[in-house]
Design an enzyme around this catalytic site. Structure first.
Site, PDB file in Angstrom:
ATOM      1  N   CYS A   2       1.202  -1.301  -0.369  1.00 25.58           N
ATOM      2  CA  CYS A   2      -0.091  -0.120  -0.074  1.00 25.58           C
ATOM      3  C   CYS A   2       0.982   1.807   0.036  1.00 25.58           C
ATOM      4  O   CYS A   2       2.379   1.434   0.006  1.00 25.58           O
ATOM      5  CB  CYS A   2      -1.231   0.573   1.320  1.00 25.58           C
ATOM      6  SG  CYS A   2      -2.422  -1.367   1.573  1.00 25.58           S
ATOM      7  N   ARG A  27       1.407   1.867  -5.785  1.00 22.93           N
ATOM      8  CA  ARG A  27       1.504   0.704  -5.007  1.00 22.93           C
ATOM      9  C   ARG A  27       0.183   0.406  -4.231  1.00 22.93           C
ATOM     10  O   ARG A  27       0.974  -0.769  -3.934  1.00 22.93           O
ATOM     11  CB  ARG A  27       2.116   1.569  -4.284  1.00 22.93           C
ATOM     12  CG  ARG A  27       3.110   2.133  -3.632  1.00 22.93           C
ATOM     13  CD  ARG A  27       3.651   2.576  -3.154  1.00 22.93           C
ATOM     14  NE  ARG A  27       4.040   1.550  -1.339  1.00 22.93           N
ATOM     15  CZ  ARG A  27       5.495   1.023  -1.345  1.00 22.93           C
ATOM     16  NH1 ARG A  27       6.286   1.354  -2.205  1.00 22.93           N
ATOM     17  NH2 ARG A  27       5.497   0.538  -0.075  1.00 22.93           N
ATOM     18  N   TRP A  71      -3.836  -1.735  -0.970  1.00 17.50           N
ATOM     19  CA  TRP A  71      -3.258  -2.713  -2.083  1.00 17.50           C
ATOM     20  C   TRP A  71      -4.174  -3.892  -0.743  1.00 17.50           C
ATOM     21  O   TRP A  71      -2.840  -3.848   0.633  1.00 17.50           O
ATOM     22  CB  TRP A  71      -2.102  -3.212  -2.367  1.00 17.50           C
ATOM     23  CG  TRP A  71      -2.110  -4.551  -3.280  1.00 17.50           C
ATOM     24  CD1 TRP A  71      -1.505  -5.861  -2.705  1.00 17.50           C
ATOM     25  CD2 TRP A  71      -2.188  -4.587  -4.816  1.00 17.50           C
ATOM     26  NE1 TRP A  71      -1.357  -6.043  -3.831  1.00 17.50           N
ATOM     27  CE2 TRP A  71      -2.496  -6.224  -4.802  1.00 17.50           C
ATOM     28  CE3 TRP A  71      -2.762  -4.138  -5.235  1.00 17.50           C
ATOM     29  CZ2 TRP A  71      -2.316  -6.911  -5.711  1.00 17.50           C
ATOM     30  CZ3 TRP A  71      -2.779  -4.350  -6.774  1.00 17.50           C
ATOM     31  CH2 TRP A  71      -3.102  -5.433  -7.183  1.00 17.50           C
ATOM     32  N   ASN A  97       0.744   0.196   6.770  1.00 18.61           N
ATOM     33  CA  ASN A  97       1.518  -0.688   4.752  1.00 18.61           C
ATOM     34  C   ASN A  97       2.302  -1.960   4.523  1.00 18.61           C
ATOM     35  O   ASN A  97       3.305  -2.041   6.547  1.00 18.61           O
ATOM     36  CB  ASN A  97       2.212   0.478   4.033  1.00 18.61           C
ATOM     37  CG  ASN A  97       2.822  -0.545   2.923  1.00 18.61           C
ATOM     38  OD1 ASN A  97       2.536  -1.697   2.508  1.00 18.61           O
ATOM     39  ND2 ASN A  97       4.025  -0.251   2.865  1.00 18.61           N
ATOM     40  N   GLY A  98       2.164  -3.358   5.325  1.00 17.89           N
ATOM     41  CA  GLY A  98       2.333  -4.361   5.792  1.00 17.89           C
ATOM     42  C   GLY A  98       1.461  -5.997   6.178  1.00 17.89           C
ATOM     43  O   GLY A  98       0.180  -5.397   5.478  1.00 17.89           O
ATOM     44  N   GLU A 465       6.256 -19.140 -22.930  1.00 17.80           N
ATOM     45  CA  GLU A 465       6.109 -18.010 -21.919  1.00 17.80           C
ATOM     46  C   GLU A 465       7.206 -16.932 -22.597  1.00 17.80           C
ATOM     47  O   GLU A 465       6.514 -15.824 -22.600  1.00 17.80           O
ATOM     48  CB  GLU A 465       6.554 -18.329 -20.659  1.00 17.80           C
ATOM     49  CG  GLU A 465       6.265 -17.137 -19.315  1.00 17.80           C
ATOM     50  CD  GLU A 465       5.451 -15.938 -19.666  1.00 17.80           C
ATOM     51  OE1 GLU A 465       5.171 -14.420 -19.230  1.00 17.80           O
ATOM     52  OE2 GLU A 465       3.811 -16.417 -20.178  1.00 17.80           O
ATOM     53  N   LYS A 469       6.458 -13.592 -23.961  1.00 16.11           N
ATOM     54  CA  LYS A 469       7.048 -12.095 -23.421  1.00 16.11           C
ATOM     55  C   LYS A 469       7.637 -11.918 -24.415  1.00 16.11           C
ATOM     56  O   LYS A 469       7.635 -10.362 -25.031  1.00 16.11           O
ATOM     57  CB  LYS A 469       7.908 -12.461 -22.517  1.00 16.11           C
ATOM     58  CG  LYS A 469       7.319 -12.935 -21.062  1.00 16.11           C
ATOM     59  CD  LYS A 469       7.015 -12.022 -20.384  1.00 16.11           C
ATOM     60  CE  LYS A 469       5.400 -11.886 -20.525  1.00 16.11           C
ATOM     61  NZ  LYS A 469       4.804 -11.821 -20.059  1.00 16.11           N
ATOM     62  N   GLU A 472       4.278  -9.630 -27.262  1.00 12.10           N
ATOM     63  CA  GLU A 472       4.400  -8.512 -26.818  1.00 12.10           C
ATOM     64  C   GLU A 472       4.584  -7.765 -26.305  1.00 12.10           C
ATOM     65  O   GLU A 472       4.573  -6.682 -26.095  1.00 12.10           O
ATOM     66  CB  GLU A 472       2.983  -9.282 -25.398  1.00 12.10           C
ATOM     67  CG  GLU A 472       3.781  -9.376 -24.124  1.00 12.10           C
ATOM     68  CD  GLU A 472       2.870  -9.831 -22.772  1.00 12.10           C
ATOM     69  OE1 GLU A 472       3.447 -11.070 -22.272  1.00 12.10           O
ATOM     70  OE2 GLU A 472       1.530  -9.360 -22.785  1.00 12.10           O
ATOM     71  N   HIS A 488       8.858 -31.808 -36.909  1.00 16.82           N
ATOM     72  CA  HIS A 488       7.902 -31.773 -37.448  1.00 16.82           C
ATOM     73  C   HIS A 488       6.940 -30.553 -38.456  1.00 16.82           C
ATOM     74  O   HIS A 488       5.808 -30.609 -38.579  1.00 16.82           O
ATOM     75  CB  HIS A 488       6.417 -32.323 -36.086  1.00 16.82           C
ATOM     76  CG  HIS A 488       7.038 -34.074 -35.849  1.00 16.82           C
ATOM     77  ND1 HIS A 488       7.772 -34.880 -36.461  1.00 16.82           N
ATOM     78  CD2 HIS A 488       7.530 -34.112 -34.630  1.00 16.82           C
ATOM     79  CE1 HIS A 488       8.547 -35.892 -35.688  1.00 16.82           C
ATOM     80  NE2 HIS A 488       7.721 -35.494 -34.237  1.00 16.82           N
ATOM     81  N   LYS A 587      -4.243  -4.794 -19.649  1.00 12.52           N
ATOM     82  CA  LYS A 587      -3.780  -5.482 -17.972  1.00 12.52           C
ATOM     83  C   LYS A 587      -4.514  -6.483 -18.370  1.00 12.52           C
ATOM     84  O   LYS A 587      -4.134  -7.962 -17.279  1.00 12.52           O
ATOM     85  CB  LYS A 587      -3.809  -4.675 -17.266  1.00 12.52           C
ATOM     86  CG  LYS A 587      -2.411  -5.318 -15.266  1.00 12.52           C
ATOM     87  CD  LYS A 587      -1.024  -5.543 -16.195  1.00 12.52           C
ATOM     88  CE  LYS A 587      -1.210  -6.667 -15.017  1.00 12.52           C
ATOM     89  NZ  LYS A 587       0.742  -7.358 -15.198  1.00 12.52           N
TER      90      LYS A 587
HETATM   91  C1  AGP Z   1       0.764 -11.715 -19.797  1.00 12.56           C
HETATM   92  O1  AGP Z   1       1.942 -10.661 -20.174  1.00 12.56           O
HETATM   93  C2  AGP Z   1       0.025 -10.603 -19.994  1.00 12.56           C
HETATM   94  N1  AGP Z   1      -0.500  -9.463 -19.809  1.00 12.56           N
HETATM   95  C3  AGP Z   1      -1.534 -11.765 -20.596  1.00 12.56           C
HETATM   96  O2  AGP Z   1      -1.528 -13.017 -21.308  1.00 12.56           O
HETATM   97  C4  AGP Z   1      -2.158 -12.200 -19.134  1.00 12.56           C
HETATM   98  O3  AGP Z   1      -1.499 -13.182 -18.960  1.00 12.56           O
HETATM   99  C5  AGP Z   1      -3.641 -12.275 -19.825  1.00 12.56           C
HETATM  100  O4  AGP Z   1      -4.416 -11.377 -20.086  1.00 12.56           O
HETATM  101  C6  AGP Z   1      -4.203 -13.182 -17.872  1.00 12.56           C
HETATM  102  O5  AGP Z   1      -4.387 -12.410 -17.550  1.00 12.56           O
HETATM  103  P1  AGP Z   1      -5.085 -12.886 -15.597  1.00 12.56           P
HETATM  104  O6  AGP Z   1      -3.975 -13.675 -15.085  1.00 12.56           O
HETATM  105  O7  AGP Z   1      -5.074 -11.169 -15.324  1.00 12.56           O
HETATM  106  O8  AGP Z   1      -5.984 -13.106 -16.176  1.00 12.56           O
END
Ligand code: AGP
Length: 592
Positions: A2, A27, A71, A97-98, A465, A469, A472, A488, A587
């Protein structure tokens, strides 16, 4: 994590507090509040952003006050759970905060002594403890109260009448900004840079009393002096703690995120794991999206190996429309935000079918937590950058804890695995210490438009993964593949312009991956290997090697994924991409 603030000086406190809080919203931003003296202590708080709260807080001429942006960790985001919290008579207000780990025991004791509690939070025990020990000296009452708290804290305390603030810290950050006859107490530098660049950093155990005339700091009862620093940063830089992007800051926060996630469930010493969730099911189905889906795929290897419980993993948006047969299956949703529409729909489907449900999430009070029977919170703290990093490794830690606790039999090596788990933050820190080497390879990779990531076994999802990364944040087209699958079809794409990142973990897949690497090299593709630092063999077969610390094979996805996060970051940085806000992404994806 927080954000807390305090102000005492000659200005009107209300606008100062709200401005400082606005600077700390990175935060935590699920609720906020301030307390200023007026008709007694006036508390204004709600489950809204600071800009919203501002509309409902009158200016009453007070020159002192405290504030908080939250948070949530204990008690979902709501008006009543928002800070500041007060004692029975509203004469003492606290922002914190904690985490107070022994809050339930303290609360039960205080209730037995006649105290009335209003919220579900751990924090509320603090103003009640201060009230219990208050004998006219706020500082002494705060110090006496802190002796009973087991946990982490940064607090600012305001009481009615003494016209001083008392602040204290243990494990959570706290600074005092020094102005001209005014003081700004805050969790972090961005809060105060609009007013001053002169800062004192409080240390663990410090208790500061700040009046309009001075600030006095004691530690363990002795007066101490803390050095004053001048802050060279702009506000934008400060919110990122000096890092260029939130992403690289969050990558560097992983040792702490893993530690905090472990800390909530792993007792300090014994290999005992108190999860508070129950995995009583014949089998498990994990459903999730994006990075969380990749965590689920690693989870399948972990749970099946350690607990012997069969696991299926599905992409949530497909699970919602398929005819998966569920028996006495527990359906687990993994979601950092707790708001991804596809994952929420998957959880609702499972509920509709009468299956037990659980969510692994980073956001308290998020929608997913209101759907499922059980909730497992990771403690990665707010993740601002769109690309998930610290939440991914914290999700893996959650899956290790679930697997170790679901293992019905006491298996040999369990205690040593728990010991290895405890060491993960240190191992991850060692990769971060080697950042420069990976940065050079990121710059090299930035020169290509296509790439493959390959691995076998528990690291195959890490290849997926790593590719996600890179895609994106750097806009390089990348595919993750099981190393044995390239021949294949995708082999057709291998040229000197298509680098391959190969994870060669020291497990039972090592020799097979080495063979695949030789096949790839035969098609003249550049190969970057991710291998253990003890591996001197691999250099002979590849162009570049990223060395990671040796760990038990089952933990290798954690160290390997951090290395790939850094690789993607430096490739994106070399390409000048908008790393924290990639085009076309959000996000949390709250639509189907
Ligand atoms: C990952 O870097 C992306 N932001 C995206 O794939 C994300 O993982 C996906 O939208 C799932 O989000 P969530 O974990 O909040 O459900």
């Amino acid at each position: 994590m927080c954000g807390i603030v305090g102000y005492i000086g000659h200005r009107e406190a209300q606008p100062v507090l709200l401005n400082c809080l606005g600077r700390l919203e990175y935060r935590g931003y699920d609720s906020c509040g301030i307390a200023i003296p007026g008709n007694g202590i006036e508390v204004y708080k709600d489950a809204v952003r600071v800009a919203q709260l501002e509309k409902s807080v009158p200016q009453n001429g007070a020159n002192i006050g405290i504030g908080h942006t939250r948070w949530a960790t204990h008690g979902k985001p709501s008006q009543i759970n928002a800070h500041p919290h007060t004692d029975c008579d509203g004469r003492i207000a606290v922002v914190h905060n904690g985490v107070v780990y022994n809050f339930q025991r303290l609360k039960d004791q205080l209730v037995a002594e006649g105290h009335t509690f209003r919220s579900e939070t751990d924090t509320e025990v603090i103003p009640h403890l201060i009230e219990k020990y208050y004998r006219g000296d706020l500082e002494e009452a705060v110090k006496r109260s802190l002796l009973e708290i087991n946990g982490s804290y940064a607090i600012v305390v305001l009481d009615q009448g003494s016209h001083r603030l008392v602040a204290a810290r243990k494990e959570s950050p706290l600074i005092i900004g020094i102005g001209d006859r005014e003081w700004f107490i805050a969790s972090d530098v961005p809060a105060i840079l609009d007013y001053t660049d002169r800062v004192i950093y409080l240390e663990d155990g410090d208790v500061a009393v700040v009046t309009p005339e001075e600030e006095r700091i004691t530690n363990d009862g002795k007066e101490v002096a803390r050095e004053e620093h001048l802050i060279p940063w702009s506000i934008d830089e400060a919110e990122k703690s000096g890092y260029e992007h939130f992403l690289i800051k969050e990558i560097h926060e992983q040792p702490k995120a893993i530690q905090n996630t472990l800390r909530g469930y792993l007792s300090a010493v014994e290999p005992a794991i108190e999860l508070g969730v129950d995995i009583d099911a014949d089998d498990i189905l994990i459903q999730a999206c994006g990075t969380s889906y990749h965590a689920g795929l690693v989870g399948k290897y972990i749970i099946e190996e350690l607990a012997g419980v069969p696991v299926r993993v599905e992409i949530a948006s497909e699970f919602n429309y398929d005819h998966t047969v569920l028996g006495k299956t527990m359906v687990i949703g993994i979601t950092q935000s707790g708001e991804s529409a596809d994952t929420l729909l998957g959880l609702k489907k499972a509920k509709r079918l009468g299956n037990k449900t659980m969510v692994i999430t980073n956001v308290l009070g998020s929608s997913a937590t209101r759907i499922t029977d059980q909730v497992f919170y990771i403690r990665a703290g707010p993740e601002i950058s769109v690309a998930a990093t610290k939440s991914f490794t914290a999700q893996l830690v959650a899956l290790y804890l679930i697997a170790l606790s679901a293992a019905k039999i006491e298996f040999k090596g369990r205690a040593s695995l728990v010991e290895e788990l405890r060491k993960l933050p240190v191992k991850v820190q060692r990769i971060l210490d080697e950042e420069d080497k990976i940065a050079r390879l990121g710059k090299y990779l930035a020169g290509f438009d296509n790439a493959f990531f390959v691995a076998r076994g528990i690291n195959f999802p890490v290849a997926l993964e790593g590719a996600l990364k890179l895609k994106e944040i750097s806009y390089i087209h990348a595919e993750g593949y099981p190393a044995g699958e390239l021949k294949h079809g995708p082999f057709a794409l291998l040229t000197p312009h298509t680098p391959v990142i190969a994870i060669a973990a020291k497990d039972d897949t090592y020799e097979a991956v080495l063979t695949n690497i030789k096949e790839i090299k035969a098609r003249e593709s550049p190969v970057i290997a991710v291998a253990e630092e003890s591996d001197d063999e691999i250099e002979k077969y590849v162009d570049f090697v990223i060395k990671v610390p040796g760990v038990e094979p089952i933990f290798s996805p954690v160290v390997n994924s951090v290395a790939l996060q850094l690789l993607a970051y430096y490739a994106a940085r070399e390409r000048g991409c908008p790393i924290d806000m990639p085009r076309n992404l959000a996000k949390s994806v709250t639509v189907e």
